[in-house]
Design a protein around this motif. Structure first.
Motif, short mmCIF file in Angstrom:
data_model
loop_
_atom_site.label_atom_id
_atom_site.label_comp_id
_atom_site.label_asym_id
_atom_site.label_seq_id
_atom_site.Cartn_x
_atom_site.Cartn_y
_atom_site.Cartn_z
N VAL A 93 -17.50 2.22 -23.10
CA VAL A 93 -19.23 2.50 -23.83
C VAL A 93 -19.80 3.21 -23.03
N ARG A 94 -20.70 3.82 -23.87
CA ARG A 94 -21.49 4.63 -23.08
C ARG A 94 -23.05 4.41 -24.23
N THR A 95 -23.33 3.28 -24.56
CA THR A 95 -24.99 3.86 -25.36
C THR A 95 -24.04 1.82 -25.91
N LEU A 96 -25.26 1.08 -25.89
CA LEU A 96 -24.83 0.07 -27.18
C LEU A 96 -26.72 -0.23 -27.44
N THR A 97 -26.36 -0.46 -28.95
CA THR A 97 -27.76 -0.39 -30.36
C THR A 97 -27.10 -2.17 -31.28
N ARG B 215 -29.07 1.18 -25.69
CA ARG B 215 -29.92 1.69 -24.64
C ARG B 215 -28.27 1.94 -24.27
N LEU B 216 -28.93 2.52 -22.31
CA LEU B 216 -27.32 3.08 -22.57
C LEU B 216 -26.45 1.41 -21.65
N ALA B 217 -24.91 2.01 -21.75
CA ALA B 217 -24.38 0.96 -21.45
C ALA B 217 -24.40 0.48 -20.06
N GLU B 218 -24.07 -0.53 -19.55
CA GLU B 218 -23.00 0.35 -18.38
C GLU B 218 -22.02 0.92 -18.03
N GLY C 137 -23.58 9.27 -21.26
CA GLY C 137 -24.59 8.08 -21.88
C GLY C 137 -26.30 8.86 -22.16
#
Lengths: 332, 332, 332, 332
Positions: free
Chosen positions: A254-258, B249-252, B133
């Motif tokens: 995963v690269r981003t969380l929304t 946001r960027l995920a880890e 990301g």
């Protein structure tokens, strides 16, 4: 001094290899593309400045082809790989190595006779071995950070199985990744399998879906494998190794969380392309690098390809005999 | 037809570029490496089959150098980039573009005069623009999936600041990434800033650490920036955009998750190398690709480099005047 | 108007019930505590202002005991529950309802004869039914938010199995939670099971550990159950339901996330106490509420307790017959 | 021996307290409910077997009321709490303690005079102090597991601000939770604040939204506070403490994770009810317990309520003076 590559098969997978070799992987030039569909071959070839042809055997024998990628229909793999061996050209064959165990055996025998202990010509595209997540997981296992492995859980869920394909193809085309990955992760071959039905999804009449399998390695580890091709919700590949001292698993890539509309989370991809883009790139990079440097690559070997097919065959036997436990017998 | 690259500076960053150009990025060949330390230059050059020399100006003028990477000490950037402009060779200059706003301005003026509206020669290594990301986050913002952006939160935490460096360097060398990233993400320049102290970490006597900054874009968005170089726990870069309809946001960047000794989680890297490996690779790939194809690249421009330095300067002014709000004034 | 409760068994589980009834659950007063260890009974009783005694049958017949919790040794459950039925007092019996299927059957028959269709007296402490995570998961399944369920994955891992206990006890004492939870989640009884060994952990010589089981519901869903008592790394209970349209699973019950020493993550608890504190509290609250209001509670019934034991017995049969598939036969 | 509680205010918050006292918190009985809306009072009172009346002062003086919850309009808090002090009855006043700093001061003075060093009568409903996540975070900070705290980040986002309310109310009604939580977490009072505008959401014309604040404790820690009432996407409360040796933050309070329609994630609640249900329950439990046992509770004190109001006032001053830094001055 670029490696000049000919690609056989200009379908989705072949096209992906061609574009990767052209613009993402250093040290390679695509010089020829062969496909039964001449227009498709010509189109892709033009994109990368190569020749588009129909005859794959002509491609293999071209003097401007140093190495070959086989990404054509499964049924053609064995003959094409044998021709590459004959021509003594390195070949990266998409999985499966061949359509049947017998054909795989023929290829392995011919290959081993041809190289007589030297650097292998044949490699098989089990690209998960190059996925950074699987690589990190294997490193965790080998480093014994979670202790001796005791049980492994795998699942491969995809959005849809598409048209065609039967219950056996779920094993030989999809589960085959796990059949290679598990023994590679654990460094121990699969010796025993069983196949188990679940309640069937209504989304497909063509095949049992999902399917559940148990595979046991020589080292005694039980691995569970769920294959659900019509999972619908996304392309989702999981693997967890449970050991004496802990457990480790693939994280979701995963690269981003929304946050939106009372939901928090991430999107799934619809297919393998974004999920395994790095794996395909790194696999090709290692393949080209090994050819340039004249060394054995870290790709899956012809024997690995044979072994996965043998395990797949044992699972199909179990499927057709009420889910009984079936021993995996190596052909030689 | 490979692009022949000369790399100036064979420190950690230069070495990384050299190895990437040699083995990961297609279409490039490193032909020369220059460093004040002749041994270091020779060592790295030998690794990739290039010449190792001392004089960077000699490197720039070599006929077997088509393009130049500047990764030497910040204080040398302006003169070297000016020499590249003079030689009309594409140059990728590590951030910052120059050590002072005045020098940045000189470079921008010389560059714009030299190209007079044509394809730029100068690009600046704000590689976060190529991190998958950040790219996904920018796409989310542009697609308006979270609505108009209202507030942005950034933090950059690293394990240690290392020896040397002062409070100003935290801004010009580290926070400068955010000073470029925020306006790039929001497509609006920074017009106003303020700097705020926190309780100081005992881990460093050299500089205030952590530091907290507020930057405001022309579009009215407030961005918060926390820089904590001696955070100790890991290399951890965060960015969140909060909009009218949601937040993203960027995920880890995590590949595996491990359970061990009553803990569940993942490891941090110690430095930027694994975190931004893809960003550096993709940035170099785009740079080489743009040179090969004779087009403007998507890398940060000389103006972007100047603009980040101007914002950094305003933050330093705020730092030295009790945290008051300081307007960002463009030099021309 | 408080419900006056007598608690039989003052071990870890009994003590937990006593303290919950005293200070966390409204509407209840603990009036008597019985334990074979008089000192232990007296100590706990004093803590909550109750009488500590030895004889559990005396406790059941006390006029100041309206309802009984049975938390003594498994082997005593049947006789004590029968005594409560005889005394027509509501009883919450810790799982299992009785040590054998035969005893469970006896209890169910006696209970059904005693209440003849009225409000049940006997409930069984399958507290996971009250865990907010499981409740949310069941709601997701019932609401068909993920479509018809097709496959379920459960695992229960604990830090250590402690001294004593054999391979069968893993099933009758630990896996029994899943044997109740799965049919409850899916609203369909288990009809078929099989048991599968894994490579054995070296941490225990007493029993096979981990163990892996397949259970199939009448509705055709396959559920996988991994039990690993000596997992070492933490108390970790998982459950995922995969349906036609999606999947849903228990989240890790985490309150804070911590970054420290190159690690990000959360802590596991060492045992069930924090993990299921809410479930035990809510189960007792519902039990007391149902008694106060004179209605049937939503706790697991005596039949549920019997059914779980029947499934456990089938698994033990499979374990002792080479892992073959065993049909679950209801005793009446 | 139950504590007999009278509840003033039968709105959303009062109703929640009434139902909690009736059915979730042990040791309490609601005997009277007062509300300006007689029908509303009567309805809720009937639900729990209490008397519904209009006059709150009559409620306070009833002989069957041992303790009082004040959940009426903010403007009434001071007078009602003063009446409770007069009647020497324990009172749990919803935040804020009073509508103005002056009124808060009056209450604190009257209270301290009345109890002259004895057990306090007045407590304030800063329930986040009882949220298990905040409690765990405070424990992490106190245990020094992340070292000396250096910077804190808070954000409170809600779905909508509802009708009414101005920019000041965002501070006095919403941010006030952070104004209490931060000094409680760090065990150090707030001494300096500043207020910062962001680009304004179009969702509300009534007030600036979001708002951003900086608050600094006596110990030198900078805390950032983002308040975004019309965030739309969900009820989302965050808090992170960054220390010398690590960082710790609230985890998202999630029970299940769901995969559906190319998305993975969890749902947000629409309001505080599920998010802080445990906090309200535990706060009431501690309040009732302290009354039963005749001891000082761990709830926020009248002084804490005053202090939060003083900090809120300083933030309003900053808001009206261009965001300048404002010192927090204690009234006595």
């Amino acid at each position: 001094m670029s490696v000049r590559v000919g690609v056989i098969g200009a379908g989705v997978m072949g096209a992906d290899h061609i574009r990767n070799l052209h613009s993402v992987v250093p040290g390679a030039t695509v010089t020829a593309v062969a496909d039964v569909d001449a227009t498709r071959a010509a189109g892709l070839a033009a994109e990368v400045g190569a020749d588009g042809i129909i005859d794959p055997y002509a491609l293999i024998s071209r003097t401007d082809v140093d190495a070959v990628v086989v990404a054509s229909h499964d049924s053609t793999h064995a003959e094409l790989v044998l021709a590459c061996i004959e021509a003594r050209k390195p070949v990266l064959c998409e999985k499966p190595l061949a359509a049947t165990v017998a054909e795989c055996s023929t290829v392995v025998r011919a290959h081993e006779a041809a190289i007589s202990g030297g650097i292998p010509l044949v490699t098989v595209g089990f690209m998960r071995r190059f996925d950074p997540g699987y690589v990190e997981l294997k490193h965790t296992v080998s480093s014994r950070a979670v202790g001796d492995p005791l049980i492994v859980h795998c699942s491969s869920r995809t959005v849809t199985s598409g048209p065609g394909g039967d219950s056996e193809a779920t094993i030989t085309n999809s589960a085959i990744h796990e059949l290679d990955t598990v023994p590679w992760l654990l460094d121990s071959p699969v010796v025993e399998v069983s196949w188990h039905a679940t309640r069937a999804s209504q989304r497909t009449a063509h095949r049992r879906d999902p399917q559940f399998m148990l595979i046991r390695t020589e080292s005694g580890v039980l691995a569970t494998v769920e294959l659900f091709l019509n999972a619908g919700y996304g392309y989702d590949i999981r693997c967890e190794v449970v050991g004496e001292d802990g457990a480790s698993r693939l994280a979701e890539p995963v690269r981003t969380l929304t946050d939106h509309a009372l939901q928090h989370g991430h999107s799934y991809s619809k297919d393998w392309v974004p999920r395994f883009a790095d794996a395909y790139r790194l696999q090709l990079g290692e393949w080209i690098g090994s050819i340039t440097e004249g060394r054995t690559s870290t790709l899956a070997s012809a024997r690995d390809g044979l072994q996965a097919s043998v395990v797949a065959q044992a699972l199909i036997t179990s499927m057709h005999s009420g889910g009984r436990t079936v021993a995996v017998e190596s052909p030689f």
